[in-house]
Write an enzyme that holds these catalytic residues in place. Structure first.
Site, PDB file in Angstrom:
ATOM      1  N   GLU A  65       0.521  -1.368  -0.054  1.00  0.00           N
ATOM      2  CA  GLU A  65       0.417  -0.300  -0.072  1.00  0.00           C
ATOM      3  C   GLU A  65       0.858   1.379  -0.201  1.00  0.00           C
ATOM      4  O   GLU A  65       1.781   1.361   0.994  1.00  0.00           O
ATOM      5  CB  GLU A  65      -0.898   0.265   1.309  1.00  0.00           C
ATOM      6  N   GLU A 144      37.499  -8.962   3.728  1.00  0.00           N
ATOM      7  CA  GLU A 144      38.136  -7.922   5.511  1.00  0.00           C
ATOM      8  C   GLU A 144      39.271  -7.073   5.567  1.00  0.00           C
ATOM      9  O   GLU A 144      39.386  -5.829   6.990  1.00  0.00           O
ATOM     10  CB  GLU A 144      37.797  -9.107   5.914  1.00  0.00           C
ATOM     11  N   ASN A 166      43.192 -11.841   2.031  1.00  0.00           N
ATOM     12  CA  ASN A 166      41.703 -12.223   2.246  1.00  0.00           C
ATOM     13  C   ASN A 166      41.450 -13.284   1.582  1.00  0.00           C
ATOM     14  O   ASN A 166      42.425 -13.607   0.222  1.00  0.00           O
ATOM     15  CB  ASN A 166      40.746 -10.976   1.029  1.00  0.00           C
ATOM     16  N   TYR A 167      39.915 -14.404   1.638  1.00  0.00           N
ATOM     17  CA  TYR A 167      40.454 -15.533   1.013  1.00  0.00           C
ATOM     18  C   TYR A 167      38.352 -15.335   1.416  1.00  0.00           C
ATOM     19  O   TYR A 167      37.406 -14.757   2.118  1.00  0.00           O
ATOM     20  CB  TYR A 167      40.754 -15.795   1.140  1.00  0.00           C
ATOM     21  N   ASP A 242      74.309   2.492  14.124  1.00  0.00           N
ATOM     22  CA  ASP A 242      75.110   2.912  15.573  1.00  0.00           C
ATOM     23  C   ASP A 242      76.701   2.341  15.749  1.00  0.00           C
ATOM     24  O   ASP A 242      76.844   1.241  15.531  1.00  0.00           O
ATOM     25  CB  ASP A 242      74.600   2.482  16.490  1.00  0.00           C
ATOM     26  N   ASP A 289      71.922  -3.343  20.219  1.00  0.00           N
ATOM     27  CA  ASP A 289      71.617  -3.071  22.123  1.00  0.00           C
ATOM     28  C   ASP A 289      70.527  -2.556  22.278  1.00  0.00           C
ATOM     29  O   ASP A 289      69.858  -2.436  21.066  1.00  0.00           O
ATOM     30  CB  ASP A 289      72.354  -2.083  22.413  1.00  0.00           C
ATOM     31  N   ASP A 293      68.578   4.482  17.519  1.00  0.00           N
ATOM     32  CA  ASP A 293      67.733   5.483  16.200  1.00  0.00           C
ATOM     33  C   ASP A 293      68.049   5.019  15.057  1.00  0.00           C
ATOM     34  O   ASP A 293      67.628   5.929  13.682  1.00  0.00           O
ATOM     35  CB  ASP A 293      67.349   6.699  16.286  1.00  0.00           C
ATOM     36  N   HIS A 501      81.573 -99.009 -57.946  1.00  0.00           N
ATOM     37  CA  HIS A 501      81.919-100.264 -57.275  1.00  0.00           C
ATOM     38  C   HIS A 501      83.576-100.599 -56.372  1.00  0.00           C
ATOM     39  O   HIS A 501      83.431-101.894 -55.959  1.00  0.00           O
ATOM     40  CB  HIS A 501      81.846-100.790 -58.570  1.00  0.00           C
ATOM     41  N   ASP A 559      77.694 -95.587 -61.943  1.00  0.00           N
ATOM     42  CA  ASP A 559      79.657 -96.169 -61.225  1.00  0.00           C
ATOM     43  C   ASP A 559      79.584 -94.922 -60.362  1.00  0.00           C
ATOM     44  O   ASP A 559      81.166 -94.641 -61.019  1.00  0.00           O
ATOM     45  CB  ASP A 559      80.237 -97.066 -62.190  1.00  0.00           C
ATOM     46  N   SER A 656      90.905 -98.915 -61.185  1.00  0.00           N
ATOM     47  CA  SER A 656      88.983 -99.337 -61.006  1.00  0.00           C
ATOM     48  C   SER A 656      89.009 -97.981 -60.244  1.00  0.00           C
ATOM     49  O   SER A 656      89.870 -97.474 -59.335  1.00  0.00           O
ATOM     50  CB  SER A 656      88.263-100.052 -61.000  1.00  0.00           C
TER      51      SER A 656
END
EC number: 3.4.21.41
Length: 707
Positions: A65, A144, A166-167, A242, A289, A293, A501, A559, A656
């Protein structure tokens, strides 16, 4: 109306949520579809697909409706705690808010459809009926790992610290090289104690390069490539480890090892030089160690195939096939020799030679030598010999020899049309085989020369009585003893032609004869005593002509016999074969021939070979003479007669088996035209002989046509 509401209640049960079974696809309908849906109803259908999938929904039929804002009847779609829309009206209608062909997609694995109807469906006082809706849903893979800014449902956003994969139906996490995935399957922790690189080239770097590397590392980067390859290292900029101005690498350091040898310890900001490790196994040890940095290091490693030394021939006869400018691991070279030379590996002859470059830069086989082919000592030639055409005693490639037969007693057998200049010449070939250009590898054969006595009879006048033969007059003469004395003639070098013979006499009872009578055959002398001293020649086989009948005393048809000797005899001036006839001219009336033998002479046994010269007689005259003697012996076309009744000369007992020898003046050879067969008395008329010409085919067949 009350009854209709009751039916709806019975069909749907109570109002509330309807949970569809978890499936990968399905359909959703309004109550009673395709019949009009009931009034005053609100239900929520919960669609669920497996974890790792999203829900996709599409309406195929929609008849609800219509109202402004879908206030009365409507379908509401919700997912991920959000409302995706509120719909009413009909598909393809401008009234209300129909969903059309729009696809609705959840971010998670759940979607809700709420269907609401008011208490009535009236329009201008008329009750309207609406069918409701038909929708289809299906599970769609959820990525995801993709960004999901609108997802608010807990658990949808992956928590992979480093890498997400993702899979269909799910995802998994992994870590950057040098890190290890933890038990939660999402977080990563530094772990570089056993990093392995096996590709022929690649990059190796400290963790997080070019960002500062983590503290407290004990890393071992191992490069292991196929044996036969050597590893080259090239460091890239920036290089920062370092260090200290006064102490060499006290804090952090990179150590490089190849084949167990330390190639150096590196730190600071100066990248190391390019390194050729000369090894297929390299280890890089990186220690840090608890502070610092520095940005670390990165290198590109490549490989090069190890090389083998250039192959060098050991002699001038060695050929290296298709030589290359350089040879690397797995390359190979093939060695052959010049024509006429043999590949030799030590004392072993080779059919072929291939050497392969090994992974340590050496050849897997030492270079062979080429030795000249040797055909070996030439085969001995029966009844012949050979001489060297080239250097005497040298039997190597291109050496030549020439075979020859012991002439004049033997002659070399060659194929028809062969060149006289190449007769008997054999050359040592490149295959190490003595070979004749026309005969190939087949050895020549020395065949006996027939009918060529060294000292032939020269007497031309008529001989009244037999006289002694001189050595070499009748070198084919055989002396046989079976049932008394007999004669025969040598054919080739191992056959005796004689009368049947002499082996199976007419006057003997055949049943009392041995199946294989003892045959003694003597050759090579004119004196009985001396010929016996030379020794007899064993007989291998006795062949009697099938027409001969021992049990018919007066029938000398067929013969003729052949005796095959156990061994071939060696021909010489006093031992030569006689030839076989090949035409009728040898049987012309008056043609003179010679009969020799060790038979009776003047009523005494002869101790020396004697001969008599006789003419071929007229066959009709011989037949008439037999009739006068009242002799019924058959005188057939396979016989001929010789002699003269007016002159008392003839073969006699003991002769012979001997042959009637005629000289062929055209070819200067002696031919056995007849075999002494039978007669009446000795020297009293004609003598009768087996006609050899009629038996030549049989003789050759039995002898194998070898002479």
């Amino acid at each position: 109306m009350w009854l209709f509401a009751l039916l709806v209640t019975l069909f749907y049960g109570v109002e509330g949520s309807i949970y569809l079974p978890q499936k990968l696809y399905g359909e959703v309908t309004s109550p009673l579809y395709p019949k009009p849906y009931p009034s005053d109803l609100e239900t929520t259908t919960v669609i669920t697909v497996p974890m790792g999938y999203r829900v996709k929904l599409v309406f195929w039929q929609f008849d609800v409706e219509p109202s402004e804002g879908c206030f009365y009847d409507y379908v509401k779609i919700s997912a991920d705690k959000q409302t995706l829309g509120r719909f009413c009206g009909q598909l393809d209608s401008p009234l209300g808010n129909p969903p059309g062909s729009k696809e609705f997609m959840s971010q998670g694995n759940k979607m809700l459809l709420t269907f609401h109807t008011d208490f009535s469906n009236e329009e201008n006082g008329t009750i309207m009926f609406y069918k409701g809706f038909l929708a289809y849903y299906q599970a769609v893979d959820l990525d995801e790992c993709a960004s999901q800014p609108n997802s608010v449902e807990e658990g949808l956003q992956p928590r992979c610290q480093h890498l997400c994969h993702n899979y269909v139906g799910g995802y998994f996490c992994s870590c950057h090289p040098g890190y290890e995935l933890q038990k939660d399957g999402q977080s990563c922790q530094a772990e570089c104690s056993s990093e392995l690189y096996t590709e022929p080239s690649g990059y190796v770097s400290s963790l997080e390069y070019p960002q500062p590397y983590p503290p407290d590392l004990r890393c071992n980067y191992s490069i292991r490539v196929e044996r036969g390859l050597t590893v080259h290292l090239k460091f890239l900029d920036p290089f920062e480890i370092d260090d200290h101005q006064q102490v060499h690498c006290p804090y952090d350091q990179l150590q490089i090892y190849a084949n167990g040898k330390n190639l150096g310890e590196f730190c600071g900001k100066q990248r190391p030089p390019d390194l050729d490790t000369s090894s297929n196994a390299v280890d890089l040890l990186f220690f840090t160690d608890e502070s610092g940095d520095s940005r670390g290091w990165k290198l590109h490693y490549t490989t090069e195939t190890i090389k083998c030394p250039q192959p060098k021939a050991l002699d001038e006869f060695t050929i290296i096939q298709d030589p290359q400018p350089q040879y690397q691991f797995r390359d190979y070279f093939i060695v052959t020799c010049k024509q006429g030379y043999q590949l030799m590996e030590g004392n072993q002859a080779l059919l072929s030679f291939t050497a392969v470059c090994q992974n340590d830069g050496t050849w897997h086989r030492a270079m062979p030598r080429c030795k000249i082919k040797n055909c070996g000592q030439p085969q001995s030639l029966s009844n012949g010999d050979f001489r060297y055409i080239t250097t005497k005693g040298v039997t190597t490639y291109e050496a030549s020899i020439q075979y020859h037969c012991h002439e004049p007693y033997y002659k070399m057998l060659t194929r028809a049309g062969s060149s006289e200049s190449m007769r008997g010449i054999y050359t040592c070939t490149a295959q190490g085989i003595w070979k004749n250009e026309e005969e190939g590898e087949k050895m020549p054969r020395c065949l006996p020369v027939c009918g060529k006595p060294v000292n032939p009879v020269t007497q031309k006048e008529r001989i009244i009585r037999g006289q002694p033969a001189r050595p070499g007059n009748f070198p084919w003469q055989a002396f046989t003893t079976t049932h008394g004395r007999g004669g025969g003639a040598l054919l080739g070098d191992r056959w005796i032609l004689t009368a049947a013979h002499t082996i199976y006499p007419k006057h003997h009872n055949k049943e009392n004869d041995n199946a294989n009578p003892k045959m003694l055959v003597f050759l090579g002398h004119t004196n009985v005593e001396q010929i016996k001293k030379l020794g007899h020649h064993p007989v291998r086989r006795v062949i009697i002509h099938p027409d001969y009948r021992q049990d018919e005393p007066n029938n000398f048809e067929g013969d003729i016999a052949l005796l095959e000797l156990e061994n071939s005899v060696t021909l010489g001036p006093e031992l030569l074969p006689i030839c076989l006839p090949d035409n009728e001219t040898f049987y012309g009336q008056g043609l003179m021939g010679y009969v020799s033998g060790f038979g009776i002479t003047e009523d005494k046994l002869a101790f020396d070979l004697r001969f008599v010269r006789l003419p071929v007689a007229d066959s009709e005259a011989c037949q008439r003479w037999l009739q006068t003697k009242k002799d019924t012996s058959p005188f057939s076309q396979n016989m001929f007669c010789s002699g003269d009744p007016a002159v008392q000369q003839d073969a006699c007992q003991g002769d012979s088996g001997g042959v009637f020898a005629v000289r062929d003046r055209n070819r200067d050879i002696w031919v056995a035209t007849g075999i002494v067969s039978w007669g009446i008395g000795c020297g009293e008329g004609y003598g009768f002989y087996t006609k050899v010409l009629n038996y030549v085919d049989w003789i050759k067949k039995e002898m194998g046509d070898e002479n």
